[in-house]
Scaffold this motif. Sequence first.
Motif, PDB file in Angstrom:
ATOM      1  N   GLN A 460      -5.021   7.766  12.503  1.00  0.00           N
ATOM      2  CA  GLN A 460      -3.949   7.607  11.526  1.00  0.00           C
ATOM      3  C   GLN A 460      -3.410   6.190  11.532  1.00  0.00           C
ATOM      4  O   GLN A 460      -3.234   5.563  10.480  1.00  0.00           O
ATOM      5  N   ALA A 461      -3.164   5.643  12.722  1.00  0.00           N
ATOM      6  CA  ALA A 461      -2.613   4.288  12.828  1.00  0.00           C
ATOM      7  C   ALA A 461      -3.611   3.245  12.322  1.00  0.00           C
ATOM      8  O   ALA A 461      -3.222   2.264  11.671  1.00  0.00           O
ATOM      9  N   GLN A 464      -4.382   4.052   8.178  1.00  0.00           N
ATOM     10  CA  GLN A 464      -3.230   3.923   7.287  1.00  0.00           C
ATOM     11  C   GLN A 464      -2.506   2.594   7.463  1.00  0.00           C
ATOM     12  O   GLN A 464      -2.028   2.014   6.489  1.00  0.00           O
ATOM     13  N   ASP A 465      -2.411   2.112   8.691  1.00  0.00           N
ATOM     14  CA  ASP A 465      -1.593   0.930   8.960  1.00  0.00           C
ATOM     15  C   ASP A 465      -2.385  -0.292   9.416  1.00  0.00           C
ATOM     16  O   ASP A 465      -1.816  -1.375   9.560  1.00  0.00           O
ATOM     17  N   ASP A 467      -3.544  -0.801  12.369  1.00  0.00           N
ATOM     18  CA  ASP A 467      -3.054  -1.145  13.712  1.00  0.00           C
ATOM     19  C   ASP A 467      -4.225  -1.165  14.682  1.00  0.00           C
ATOM     20  O   ASP A 467      -4.723  -0.133  15.101  1.00  0.00           O
ATOM     21  N   HIS A 640      -5.505   5.236   2.706  1.00  0.00           N
ATOM     22  CA  HIS A 640      -6.259   4.461   3.697  1.00  0.00           C
ATOM     23  C   HIS A 640      -6.122   2.981   3.348  1.00  0.00           C
ATOM     24  O   HIS A 640      -7.006   2.382   2.737  1.00  0.00           O
ATOM     25  N   GLU A 641      -5.025   2.397   3.751  1.00  0.00           N
ATOM     26  CA  GLU A 641      -4.778   1.002   3.378  1.00  0.00           C
ATOM     27  C   GLU A 641      -5.798   0.064   4.003  1.00  0.00           C
ATOM     28  O   GLU A 641      -6.118  -0.973   3.429  1.00  0.00           O
ATOM     29  N   TRP A 674      -2.191  -9.208   4.166  1.00  0.00           N
ATOM     30  CA  TRP A 674      -2.066  -7.908   4.838  1.00  0.00           C
ATOM     31  C   TRP A 674      -2.748  -7.922   6.200  1.00  0.00           C
ATOM     32  O   TRP A 674      -2.237  -7.353   7.176  1.00  0.00           O
ATOM     33  N   ARG A 678      -1.682  -8.469  11.195  1.00  0.00           N
ATOM     34  CA  ARG A 678      -2.083  -7.309  11.991  1.00  0.00           C
ATOM     35  C   ARG A 678      -3.200  -7.636  12.968  1.00  0.00           C
ATOM     36  O   ARG A 678      -3.651  -6.762  13.723  1.00  0.00           O
TER      37      ARG A 678
END
Length: 928
Positions: A460-461, A464-465, A467, A640-641, A674, A678
């Motif tokens: 998920q991290a 989506q993010d 990370d 799903h970025e 973006w 990260r």
Amino acid sequence: MESIGMAMVGREAEQAELAAFVKTAAGQALVLRGETGVGKSSLLGHAAAVAEQEGYAVIRASGVEAESELPYAGLHQFLHPLLADVADLDDGSQEVFDAVFGRADSDPPSVMTLGIAVLSLLSLAAARKPLLLVLDDGQWLDDSSADICGFVGRRLAGSPVKLLVGVRTDIASRFDTAALPELPIAALNDQDAAALLTQRFPTLGKQIRRLVLTQAQGNPLALLELPAHLGGAAIQGEPALESLVGDLGMPLPRRLQRLYGSRIAALSDAMRAELLMGALDGAGAGARLSRGEAGSGPGARYRMRDADEAVAAGLLEIEPATGDFAFRHPLVRSAVVQMATPNQRRAAHRALAQIHREHLERRATHLAAATVDPDEEVADILEAAAESATKRGGALAAVAWLTRAAELSVEHTSRSRRLADAAFVAGHAARLGQAHRLVQYGLAPGSTDSAASVLASAYQALYQDGDVLSTHRQVALAIQKLRDTGPTEADEVLTRLVNLLLAISQYAGDRAAWERTQALLADLGDLITERSRLYGDTWSDVIRHGAGSAEVIEQAAAKVAGQEPWEVTRLAVAAYHLDILSRFRPHLRGIVDRELETGAVASGMVMLHLIMLDQMAVGEWDGAQDTGRRVLALAVEHGHELFATQSRAYLAQLAALRGQLGPARDLQAEVDAWARPRGLGFLTQLADSAGATAALSAGDYETAYLYAIGITPPGEFRPYAYQASRTLLDLVEAARHTGRTEQARQHALAARDADLPKISPRLALLTYGALAMTADGEHEAAEMFALAEAHPDAARFPFELARIRLAHGIRVRHVEGRAAARRYLVPAAEAFERLGAAGWTERARAELRATGAVPRASMLNLASLTWQERRIADLAASGLTNKEIGKRMHLSPRTVSSHLYRIFPKLGITTRAALRDALSRTEEGPQS
């Protein structure tokens, strides 16, 4: 709507349209759409009767709610009689059907492959007599079958096959977006509703009649059923209103269902049990089974027996063609199920599971509903069904079965393992929130963490993010904990964590992260699978770890049938890093569509990325753009970025290649903004690569050089920098054009010394090209260019080959003269033009002009002209006016002008004066 003799009340227009649909020679599809009870089934029956009179073979099927989760169950209804009857089906199509219907352990096909096989089967079946396929209750058809029906329905033109589908307006279905022609079926108007009621109930009292007409609102089923609900007294005209008035607040379908319920309640216990068996198994819709008979396929259904009592009650009818009992309406089926007690439903499911003991997924469906207490044997069957479904593109069904298997597990360890498996599949099906909830549900009492929960939260991290920093740390710690416990049942979870850590490290694109990962893998020793080691070598740094992997990947490519979609995806990613992805592309094409619907959506999106990358590599740039836009939309839809940004990065690179500088730079900036905060080195390198390509397309070599050295310094290939080797030519060319010849040569030699030609065919091409561009002497330049041009895979990378030819042609012009250079410059210019690389095309044309040759229209552009356009172009090039051309070709001057307006952009020119040069077939110009 109801029949009066052979006539229908109020459906003259619909009957006429359906008759025309049947009688027209062209194959076509039509969807009848209307509310429950409006008469779709009767109209479908009317169309079938007309077709039989016209000499058609008619095959009927029905969607059943209980089967809506069984992949291809509906398709089996249609195809079962044809497969049994058609003897001359080719082996390829037969293999496709064997895979779909579980008769062979091979990889299920894509929608296109299966759709083409279905079309072939229908064509063979219709060769003897035309064929009409009739599908009722299409809203309940399983998604896989509905997709095939849509695919086939859009491609029936020119065949003697027709498809007719009935769907309800109040339930969403795949047919809502199937792009098939539709015929809306509305309620009857007041006059026709009154006529129908009078014909069927001539003695109905005025007060009841008025109330029925008001409440039915023109719905034919309501008009026929509401009076009967009032009993014999109402039929005689007495005002028995109380029971009807009490239902007035209900939606019409629920009121009708209650009417059927009163009839069901009056049946014997044995009859209700028989109806329940039929309702739970879709009786009366497809291949039939008798009680106790084993299932023969996904479409085989229970056959009701001794049901005359239900026929007399108006709940069942007898199919004229087969003599089978069928439910009068889907609402009857629903009422039967709802009126049964939980124990009665479970008993029916147990009996059906025994009947379907030879069909794994159908048996699992019934066992899941029949079992209450923990039962390890049933849980094992559900687990096996989930594995089968996953390999057939049914990841969503697999999640449901695994979750139910966990609920039926005897021991907590088995329960947790199955929930972890369900969460793993859910994560790949883009259900990240559901995955997290499943692992939380599976935690032992008092536990706050587990390897499975780390896996779900990390997915998920990451997706989506984006990370990669904290997820790398969390996953690495979870791996270390499992390592310390020693080999256990958690070995599969360990493998999943390792593969996720490899993916995180790949996206990080950071040397320190990769070195920590590699050290952990080394420490795990034999606990690491060979596949995971292969991924670690190829995903990390192919220069340092990828030697010898290509042969292993190619061997694996021949054995991907029947593997989980995520495993196929990982192998294909490895193939991409080694530039042998084209070996995988047909397989990816074959499974990607099924995964995007009911399967592993995340894996499907990665597959689309890989397809796009291969399209870009081989020069299919229009297709690559379509694929990139498709996956971007999917990634945004599913949140799903990470994949969305990755899609933008690939689209930025494609725009840069085409010389679309504005879009390329906008997308590049979006990706960089973006990804860089990260720490997503994989994506920031893609952004820098797009920046370098855009600058090269614009002839801004200084900017291109700055972008290129941001990825790797000249003379080395930064460890674990994914784009370092891929931007080899970018750095070399930018360095040469900015006067940094020493750095350019240094970088080309570094590629040679790193043995890049042994790693992959593309790196071999780039290395030989770089050495040819930077060679100190002409002998070496010619030798290296010859190696590049003669490489057996050179044609697979047309853009890189054209760049190498352009650079070599420029060098040859300075050394050997203009005529000699044209041998390299002409094919380079044509390749760039064919690809649509605008900046590179203009540069190649400029070099051609420097040789004294006029750049000619490519054969592609000439071929794009129609005969009439080519004739007009030739006459215009000879100096004739529009009026003179029109006179010769019997056209008006305005028409000639319109043709020239379309011809100019096809030939890449803007003026009439350039026509002669554009149409010249002479490659030779004045000699130097």
